[in-house]
Design an enzyme around this catalytic site. Structure first.
Site, PDB file in Angstrom:
ATOM      1  CG  HIS A   1      -1.977   1.026   1.233  1.00 33.71           C
ATOM      2  ND1 HIS A   1      -2.189   1.916   0.213  1.00 33.71           N
ATOM      3  CD2 HIS A   1      -2.909   1.347   2.184  1.00 33.71           C
ATOM      4  CE1 HIS A   1      -3.183   2.722   0.510  1.00 33.71           C
ATOM      5  NE2 HIS A   1      -3.638   2.409   1.715  1.00 33.71           N
TER       6      HIS A   1
ATOM      7  CG  HIS B   1      -2.079   2.878  -9.679  1.00 31.45           C
ATOM      8  ND1 HIS B   1      -3.318   2.535  -9.169  1.00 31.45           N
ATOM      9  CD2 HIS B   1      -1.446   3.576  -8.702  1.00 31.45           C
ATOM     10  CE1 HIS B   1      -3.422   3.009  -7.934  1.00 31.45           C
ATOM     11  NE2 HIS B   1      -2.310   3.638  -7.630  1.00 31.45           N
TER      12      HIS B   1
ATOM     13  CG  ASP C   1       3.353   5.213  -5.476  1.00 30.90           C
ATOM     14  OD1 ASP C   1       3.112   5.960  -4.514  1.00 30.90           O
ATOM     15  OD2 ASP C   1       2.537   4.375  -5.897  1.00 30.90           O
TER      16      ASP C   1
END
Length: 426
Positions: free
Chosen positions: A264, A305, A362
């Protein structure tokens, strides 16, 4: 009222289930009465189950859409700041100029933490992970505000939300300072939200920290782009904890614990670890080949993703910010060279383009945080800091809705049937 109905046939008997439509997204089949017919649904990971009704955030992963209260994330990230986004998420509407000024003033008045929290840190080992400290300290906040924990009172819920948004940067910076053996730095109300966080992270009593505007802007965008992401694991955890009537600080601590998992909140940290494994630009082709090989366990982190099957709308803004920061700081770092070359390959190589393995938020946020000088073990802490407003907004929304019930998922039991217990002597 439901406009449509689904007909489910069980052992020849028909069960009518209402179908509801939201403002956007897929219709949902209401299965709440299914238990009366002797059956439950089975959906590990809740991949096709709506757990709540919400007005806060909408995601369309196929089209690369992320809306907060109806506003596209790229517009919020480029035309508003983090505190404007916080106000919007919690209150439902963007603030007027006067409302914004009042909100900023309230947040600044709550940035200090109780002196007892300073002593609390002394119980941690110096090499404790910053997320372990953050989780513990946030959970302990309820012991400092135990007279303001009536979750049925909207005013008290609002004050708790303001405290959390204001104090998380202070606590996060304290986790970092403690881990490196430096004294805590008090917040400065003359600085804005992101500037204040950077100052508490990097200034020392011996000298002031000079805030780079490009870095402060990047930090604010990182906060904004991570503010909320619908019903993910940590948000669902906060809602589930809150459904029992737990206090808000305990609920946010539960969210932090869920976020700590590498699947996560640890994605940008995993991305940096991958860059360190690759090491230098001349090894990129080797690792790209490994990534393309289905039989090789190596995976490129920070590309593609789970939710966004097209592109991550947050990554578009973050990419621009990433290049601004690297240009402004002029850092020469082999890992940043590796990252930039990987970005180029992902945007041009047919393998990545066809599979839509674009660099995600990210990937870029990890590069920015490294360039700023933030260690990888603080990446998830900053994620938690950013996401706190999303968590507390969902918590508040849940408690504001009539008929809220404690969460109680069902299960498919596959253990032993009933059997007789034998005393140990037999």
């Amino acid at each position: 009222m439901a406009d449509k109905k689904a007909i489910l046939t069980i052992d020849g008997n028909q069960v009518e289930l209402p179908i509801y439509s939201g403002t956007l997204g897929q219709d949902v089949i209401d299965i709440r009465t299914l238990g009366q017919h002797g059956h439950f649904t089975f959906d590990p990971g809740f991949l096709a189950t709506g757990s709540c009704e919400s007005e806060i955030t909408f995601i369309d992963g196929g089209k690369g859409v992320l809306l907060h209260r109806g506003y596209p994330i790229d517009q919020l990230a480029t035309q508003a700041d983090y505190l404007e986004t916080c106000y919007l998420l919690f209150n439902g509407e963007a603030p007027s100029e006067e409302e914004y000024k009042e909100f900023v003033s309230i947040i600044k008045n709550h940035t200090m933490v109780h002196e007892g929290i300073h002593q609390f840190f002394n119980g941690f080992d110096r090499d404790a992970h910053p997320m372990a400290m953050l989780n513990s300290v946030v959970g302990a906040l309820s012991s400092f505000y135990h007279n303001d924990l009536d979750i049925t009172d909207p005013e008290q819920r609002h004050r708790c939300a303001n405290r959390l948004v204001a104090k998380l940067p202070t606590i996060a910076a304290m986790c970092y300072k403690y881990s490196i053996g430096q004294p805590f730095v008090c917040p400065k109300n003359s600085l804005n939200y992101s500037e204040n966080f950077l100052n508490m992270m990097f200034s020392v009593p011996a000298e002031d920290y000079e805030i780079n505007p490009a870095v402060a802007k990047a930090m604010d965008r990182i906060f904004t782009l991570h503010a909320d992401h619908e019903q993910n694991a940590s948000t669902s955890t906060v809602r589930l904890a809150g459904s029992s009537g737990a206090n808000p600080y305990a609920c946010i601590a539960a969210g932090i614990a869920s976020l700590w998992g590498p699947a996560h909140g640890g994605a940008n940290e995993a991305c940096l670890n991958m860059l360190e494994e690759i090491g230098t630009v001349d090894r990129i082709d080797e690792y790209v080949a490994k990534a393309k090989d289905k039989n090789d366990p190596f995976r490129l982190m920070g590309f593609g993703h789970r939710v966004y099957k097209n592109f991550d709308p947050r990554a578009t803004v973050m990419r621009e910010t990433c290049h601004e920061v690297l240009e402004s700081l002029g850092i020469k770092d082999p890992l940043l060279d590796v990252a930039m070359r990987l970005e180029q390959i992902a945007l041009e190589d047919p393998y990545f383009v066809e599979k839509k393995l674009y660099p995600n938020v990210d990937f870029y946020s990890g590069i920015i945080l490294k360039a700023i000088g933030i260690p990888t073990n603080m990446f998830t802490v900053i994620f938690a800091l950013s996401r706190t407003i999303g968590w507390i907004s969902h918590w508040n929304e849940m408690l504001s809705q009539p008929g809220a019930k404690i969460g109680r998922p069902r299960q498919l039991y596959t253990g032993q049937d009933k059997r007789e217990f034998q005393p140990i002597k037999k």
